[in-house]
Design a protein around this motif. Structure first.
Motif, PDB file in Angstrom:
ATOM      1  N   ARG A 121       0.832  -1.219   0.000  1.00 22.50           N
ATOM      2  CA  ARG A 121       0.000   0.000   0.000  1.00 22.50           C
ATOM      3  C   ARG A 121       0.858   1.257   0.000  1.00 22.50           C
ATOM      4  O   ARG A 121       0.603   2.206  -0.750  1.00 22.50           O
ATOM      5  CB  ARG A 121      -0.924  -0.003   1.216  1.00 22.50           C
ATOM      6  CG  ARG A 121      -2.060  -1.013   1.148  1.00 22.50           C
ATOM      7  CD  ARG A 121      -3.075  -0.771   2.243  1.00 22.50           C
ATOM      8  NE  ARG A 121      -4.150  -1.746   2.206  1.00 22.50           N
ATOM      9  CZ  ARG A 121      -4.169  -2.868   2.905  1.00 22.50           C
ATOM     10  NH1 ARG A 121      -3.155  -3.161   3.724  1.00 22.50           N
ATOM     11  NH2 ARG A 121      -5.178  -3.706   2.813  1.00 22.50           N
ATOM     12  N   LYS A 122       1.872   1.275   0.847  1.00 21.05           N
ATOM     13  CA  LYS A 122       2.729   2.456   0.928  1.00 21.05           C
ATOM     14  C   LYS A 122       3.522   2.659  -0.356  1.00 21.05           C
ATOM     15  O   LYS A 122       3.671   3.792  -0.830  1.00 21.05           O
ATOM     16  CB  LYS A 122       3.681   2.326   2.120  1.00 21.05           C
ATOM     17  CG  LYS A 122       2.984   2.431   3.466  1.00 21.05           C
ATOM     18  CD  LYS A 122       3.979   2.335   4.609  1.00 21.05           C
ATOM     19  CE  LYS A 122       3.270   2.495   5.960  1.00 21.05           C
ATOM     20  NZ  LYS A 122       4.215   2.385   7.092  1.00 21.05           N
ATOM     21  N   ALA A 152       1.118   4.025  -2.897  1.00 20.73           N
ATOM     22  CA  ALA A 152       0.694   5.382  -2.545  1.00 20.73           C
ATOM     23  C   ALA A 152       1.770   6.402  -2.877  1.00 20.73           C
ATOM     24  O   ALA A 152       1.468   7.536  -3.264  1.00 20.73           O
ATOM     25  CB  ALA A 152       0.336   5.442  -1.057  1.00 20.73           C
ATOM     26  N   ARG A 197      -3.040   2.862  -5.714  1.00 24.10           N
ATOM     27  CA  ARG A 197      -3.742   2.311  -4.556  1.00 24.10           C
ATOM     28  C   ARG A 197      -3.816   0.798  -4.688  1.00 24.10           C
ATOM     29  O   ARG A 197      -3.697   0.235  -5.788  1.00 24.10           O
ATOM     30  CB  ARG A 197      -5.133   2.902  -4.401  1.00 24.10           C
ATOM     31  CG  ARG A 197      -6.108   2.559  -5.505  1.00 24.10           C
ATOM     32  CD  ARG A 197      -7.454   3.232  -5.246  1.00 24.10           C
ATOM     33  NE  ARG A 197      -8.476   2.848  -6.211  1.00 24.10           N
ATOM     34  CZ  ARG A 197      -8.651   3.436  -7.391  1.00 24.10           C
ATOM     35  NH1 ARG A 197      -7.860   4.438  -7.740  1.00 24.10           N
ATOM     36  NH2 ARG A 197      -9.607   3.030  -8.207  1.00 24.10           N
TER      37      ARG A 197
END
Length: 399
Positions: A365-366, A369, A374
């Motif tokens: 996720r990071k 991002a 996403r």
């Protein structure tokens, strides 16, 4: 804030005092010569010289020995007040002494209240001495009273203006110091944040590369050990996979060490992301024996996007290997109007997404991002898992 507690104000008054000293000594000498040469002989003359001498002596001691325990600034001002009153009574050069020492009330009083207090007492002592000498005469009201009040008023205005300038300068200095302190704190915070981000990046890269490789080695080693007696050919293939994975891990470790402190992830070959993912999927199928159904569009994308897609694929496959107990894995890479989508599905046991606490999904996720993308995870117990990574295309070169 009083001047006494303010280093800037202390420096201002110290500088002013040094500059005024030379003028004072010249004027003191002129007053002494005037008393000696022009005052009529008699007791009044000698008393006036004695009073002036006391004032000059106290001032000299305070000037030469500012830390002495006897003649403190307010002691000198008290002697000055008494000297002015006595000279006014004697009628000898009190006006000149008043004018010469006017700045001393502000230099040695140090606060507006104390300075104006001493200045008021000096004016009162001067007027009292003149009144005793002159009585309620026209000369007293027309010359002495008016001239003294004018001198005091001018002294108050000049002193208050000087204190106002010092206060403003002190406030500016305080604000500048506070700003510098804040900038230093922000710089330190940015450095700490940068160090934390770098540690997180290294940890994520180690998890996505070395840790996954070691996990694969463990699984392959266990399988090779279990089949070494009845399936030597398969065990030999698994041992070759272990060797190949170990070599790749060694290269990854060298790459991570070589890129320490530099932005950007580790080594990933340039070119089509489909080819990169295909090699990873073939290796996964070979190591695990699972069926891999891949539909990979032939896309050209920037290095950061290719690395993110590869890491997401590696992490998803590692989770399938360790947790899913699946028999088939599907991978779809497709170009969409909004960017690129990578979908990875399996028919394994699934899990409750809200209860997942692993580092892998959070790391994916990071990573996405950071590139404006996403990650969507869909799974339930017994129904397999679907991982959908969506990334905008920063740049694309058509084949």
């Amino acid at each position: 804030m009083t001047a006494l507690a303010n280093p800037l104000a202390d420096a201002f008054w110290a500088t002013s005092l040094r500059r005024w000293n030379a003028v004072c000594w010249v004027l003191f000498a002129a007053m002494a010569v005037g008393l000696v040469t022009t005052a009529p002989a008699g007791g009044s003359k000698y008393r006036a010289i004695a009073l002036l001498g006391c004032v000059v002596l106290c001032y000299a001691v305070l000037d030469r020995f500012p830390g002495n325990p006897v003649v403190r600034p307010r002691v000198y001002l008290s002697v000055l007040v008494l000297g002015l009153g006595g000279l006014a009574y004697l009628g000898s050069s009190y006006a000149a002494l008043f004018m010469v020492t006017l700045p001393h009330y502000w230099m040695f009083g140090r606060t507006p209240r104390a300075s104006m207090g001493f200045l008021g007492v000096a004016a009162a002592a001067t007027l009292a001495g003149s009144l005793v000498r002159q009585g309620w005469s026209a000369e007293f009201f027309g010359e002495t009273l008016m001239s003294t009040l004018i001198v005091v008023a001018v002294g108050v205005l000049i002193g208050l203006w000087a204190h106002s300038v010092v206060a403003q300068s002190s406030e500016r200095a305080r604000l500048i110091e506070e700003l510098e302190r804040t900038q230093a704190q922000l710089s330190e915070a940015h450095q700490r944040q940068g160090a934390a981000d770098e540690r997180e990046r290294i940890a994520r890269d180690i998890h996505d590369t070395l840790a996954q490789g070691f996990a694969s080695i463990i699984v392959l080693a266990e399988a090779a050990q279990a089949g070494i007696g009845h399936a030597p050919a398969t065990s030999a293939q698994q041992l070759r996979s272990i060797e190949s994975t170990a070599r790749e891990n060694l290269a990854e470790a060298r790459e991570l060490v070589g890129s320490a402190g530099q932005p950007g992830p580790g080594r990933v070959a340039a070119g089509s992301v489909a080819l990169t993912l295909r090699r990873t999927l073939d290796r996964f199928a070979e190591d695990t024996g699972l069926t891999v159904d891949a539909d990979l569009a032939d896309l050209e994308c920037d290095q950061q996007t290719r690395i993110a897609l590869l890491r997401c694929t590696q992490e998803s496959l590692a989770n399938v290997r360790k947790h899913a107990h699946a028999s088939m894995v599907g991978v779809v890479l497709v170009r969409r109007p909004h960017g690129v989508e990578l979908e990875i599905t399996d028919d394994g046991t699934g899990f409750r997404v809200g209860e997942s606490t692993g580092f892998g999904l959070d790391g994916m996720r990071k990573r996405l991002a950071e590139l404006g993308g996403r990650l969507t995870v869909t799974s339930s117990v017994g129904d397999g898992t679907r991982i959908l990574a969506m990334l905008p295309m920063a740049s694309e070169v058509e084949a």
